[in-house]
Design an enzyme around this catalytic site. Structure first.
Site, mmCIF file in Angstrom:
data_model
loop_
_atom_site.group_PDB
_atom_site.id
_atom_site.type_symbol
_atom_site.label_atom_id
_atom_site.label_comp_id
_atom_site.label_asym_id
_atom_site.label_seq_id
_atom_site.Cartn_x
_atom_site.Cartn_y
_atom_site.Cartn_z
ATOM 1 N N THR A 1 0.848 -1.200 0.000
ATOM 2 C CA THR A 1 0.000 0.000 0.000
ATOM 3 C C THR A 1 0.880 1.245 0.000
ATOM 4 O OG1 THR A 1 -1.565 -1.279 1.333
ATOM 5 C CG2 THR A 1 -1.978 1.094 1.136
ATOM 6 N N GLY B 1 0.843 1.455 6.134
ATOM 7 C CA GLY B 1 -0.254 0.505 6.022
ATOM 8 C C GLY B 1 -0.363 -0.322 7.292
ATOM 9 N N GLU C 1 9.336 0.823 11.486
ATOM 10 C CA GLU C 1 8.017 1.469 11.444
ATOM 11 C C GLU C 1 7.640 2.005 12.820
ATOM 12 O OE1 GLU C 1 6.230 -1.322 7.862
ATOM 13 O OE2 GLU C 1 5.715 -1.786 9.911
HETATM 14 C C1 5RP Z 1 5.191 -4.001 6.842
HETATM 15 C C2 5RP Z 1 3.853 -3.610 7.342
HETATM 16 C C3 5RP Z 1 2.821 -3.283 6.319
HETATM 17 O O1 5RP Z 1 2.324 -2.013 6.571
HETATM 18 C C4 5RP Z 1 1.714 -4.287 6.405
HETATM 19 O O2 5RP Z 1 2.252 -5.582 6.303
HETATM 20 C C5 5RP Z 1 0.676 -4.066 5.306
HETATM 21 O O3 5RP Z 1 1.274 -4.326 4.074
HETATM 22 P P1 5RP Z 1 0.504 -4.190 2.699
HETATM 23 O O4 5RP Z 1 0.270 -2.745 2.468
HETATM 24 O O5 5RP Z 1 1.448 -4.808 1.699
HETATM 25 O O6 5RP Z 1 -0.792 -4.969 2.804
HETATM 26 O O7 5RP Z 1 3.581 -3.525 8.516
HETATM 27 O O8 5RP Z 1 6.041 -4.374 7.887
#
Ligand code: 5RP
Length: 225
Positions: free
Chosen positions: A32, A83, A104
């Site tokens: 995302t 995301g 993050e």
């Molecule tokens: C990565 C994360 C991402 O934000 C989470 O896995 C969502 O990913 P995506 O946007 O591919 O669904 O925490 O460590």
């Protein structure tokens, strides 16, 4: 019906309206966020740069011509955009599916506002159907796994994965997380844990959620509108 990628693109486009002018913003990780980085590249003239939460996002930001700033020289950030794997109506998040949870969590903590991007399938009543990622120092892997079993989970080593910081990830299955604030703290107290993928002590401030009818906004105070 929109594909998942179309939903991610729609929410990424909507997020751009929340980006302040002339600021350095924090940028998360995942598919995302990749759409968001692409949208950001269209307006890169009006931002000062970005702090990346992972090596992967740093690479994409650089490829799109967006200036990278080190968190240590950026001070507090006005906005962090990321995301999530699961989102509750209280804006508690379960994250780390991409394995970038530690970076993050640091960039989110250093940001005054956390904007989370998702789509309807990620909205849940109770966190935990998605396995909870726990980043662990390699020497503590077995000990931490035993402690996670004591908490009622079934930890599985993420095979062939090493984090940006040289650590391993245990994905914990079988948890029904009714008190994410308490569990986040409790797991982080286990010796050898770097952090876990619950973002409850520092939840999102705002969630943009894409669905068949467009993008809606969730706030913790009002719930869904
Ligand atoms: C990565 C994360 C991402 O934000 C989470 O896995 C969502 O990913 P995506 O946007 O591919 O669904 O925490 O460590």
């Amino acid at each position: 019906m929109e594909s998942e990628d179309q939903l991610k693109q729609a929410v990424a486009k909507a997020a751009v309206a929340h980006v302040p002018d002339d600021a350095v913003i924090g940028v998360g990780t995942g598919s995302t966020v990749n759409f968001f980085i692409d949208e950001l590249s269209r307006i890169k003239g009006r931002i000062a740069g970005a702090v990346a939460s992972s090596v992967a996002s740093a690479k994409r930001l650089t490829e799109r011509g967006i200036a990278l700033v080190e968190l240590n020289s950026a001070g507090d950030l006005p906005l962090y955009v990321d995301g999530a794997d699961e989102i509750t109506r209280h804006l508690y998040l379960l994250k780390g599916g991409g394995g970038a949870l530690t970076g993050e969590k640091i960039v989110a903590a250093a940001s005054r506002r956390f904007l989370c991007l998702g789509h309807e399938a990620k909205l849940v009543d109770v966190l935990g159907a998605f396995p909870l990622p726990v980043e662990v120092l390699p020497m503590a892997r077995s000990y931490v796994a035993r402690e996670l079993v004591r908490l009622g989970g079934r930890p599985q080593l993420r095979q062939g994965f090493v984090s940006d910081y040289g650590n391993v990830i245990l994905d914990v299955h079988g948890l029904s997380i009714v008190d994410p604030v308490e569990l986040e703290g409790r797991i982080n107290q286990i010796a050898g844990v770097v952090t876990n993928g619950l973002f409850a002590r520092r939840p999102a401030d705002l969630v943009l959620l894409a669905g068949a009818d467009g993008v809606r906004t969730l706030t913790p105070a009002r719930g869904a509108d």
